[in-house]
Design a protein around this motif. Structure first.
Motif, PDB file in Angstrom:
ATOM      1  N   ARG A  70      14.932 -81.350  -6.603  1.00 40.07           N
ATOM      2  CA  ARG A  70      14.441 -80.035  -6.993  1.00 40.07           C
ATOM      3  C   ARG A  70      14.021 -79.241  -5.769  1.00 40.07           C
ATOM      4  NH1 ARG A  70      10.382 -81.015 -11.925  1.00 40.07           N
ATOM      5  NH2 ARG A  70       9.049 -81.100 -10.124  1.00 40.07           N
ATOM      6  N   ASP A  72      15.237 -79.584  -2.698  1.00 43.34           N
ATOM      7  CA  ASP A  72      16.467 -79.194  -1.996  1.00 43.34           C
ATOM      8  C   ASP A  72      17.136 -78.013  -2.681  1.00 43.34           C
ATOM      9  OD1 ASP A  72      16.113 -81.184  -0.127  1.00 43.34           O
ATOM     10  OD2 ASP A  72      17.403 -82.630  -1.174  1.00 43.34           O
ATOM     11  N   LYS A  73      17.171 -78.007  -3.996  1.00 43.21           N
ATOM     12  CA  LYS A  73      17.761 -76.889  -4.729  1.00 43.21           C
ATOM     13  C   LYS A  73      16.993 -75.597  -4.437  1.00 43.21           C
ATOM     14  CE  LYS A  73      19.502 -79.498  -8.669  1.00 43.21           C
ATOM     15  NZ  LYS A  73      19.337 -79.750 -10.113  1.00 43.21           N
ATOM     16  N   ASN A  76      17.780 -74.407  -0.858  1.00 46.67           N
ATOM     17  CA  ASN A  76      19.130 -73.846  -0.771  1.00 46.67           C
ATOM     18  C   ASN A  76      19.210 -72.484  -1.450  1.00 46.67           C
ATOM     19  OD1 ASN A  76      20.066 -76.067   0.624  1.00 46.67           O
ATOM     20  ND2 ASN A  76      20.811 -77.109  -1.216  1.00 46.67           N
ATOM     21  N   LYS A  77      18.521 -72.340  -2.560  1.00 46.57           N
ATOM     22  CA  LYS A  77      18.562 -71.094  -3.317  1.00 46.57           C
ATOM     23  C   LYS A  77      17.936 -69.947  -2.539  1.00 46.57           C
ATOM     24  CE  LYS A  77      17.195 -69.197  -7.806  1.00 46.57           C
ATOM     25  NZ  LYS A  77      16.568 -69.500  -9.100  1.00 46.57           N
TER      26      LYS A  77
END
Length: 83
Positions: A70, A72-73, A76-77
């Motif tokens: 979560r 990392d997401k 990245n977002k």
């Protein structure tokens, strides 16, 4: 106690935990359109996502939460907004 504040339509209702198919009977006023047969008797059915037989607090089993994924997401977002 105040008179007339409690419902009068208590009846035996079957509650079914959909995660482990456990069924238990108790009195309730919950409205439902479905029924289930338990030991040859038909009861109104209320479906539950989680109950005392599947909740980690009562079972002692906890589910692993992917917090690293979560994070990392999220990074990245929102990386595109970094200056």
């Amino acid at each position: 106690m105040k008179a007339g504040i409690h419902p009068e339509n208590y009846r035996v209702v079957a509650f079914k935990d959909m995660s482990n198919d456990d069924v238990f009977l108790t009195k309730s006023t919950a409205d439902t359109n479905e029924t289930i047969e338990v030991e040859g008797v038909e009861y109104p059915l209320v479906k539950l996502e989680i109950s005392r037989t599947s909740h980690p607090y009562y079972t002692g089993k906890s589910k692993l939460v992917d917090t690293a994924g979560r994070i990392d997401k999220f990074k990245n977002k929102y990386a595109k907004f970094k200056k």
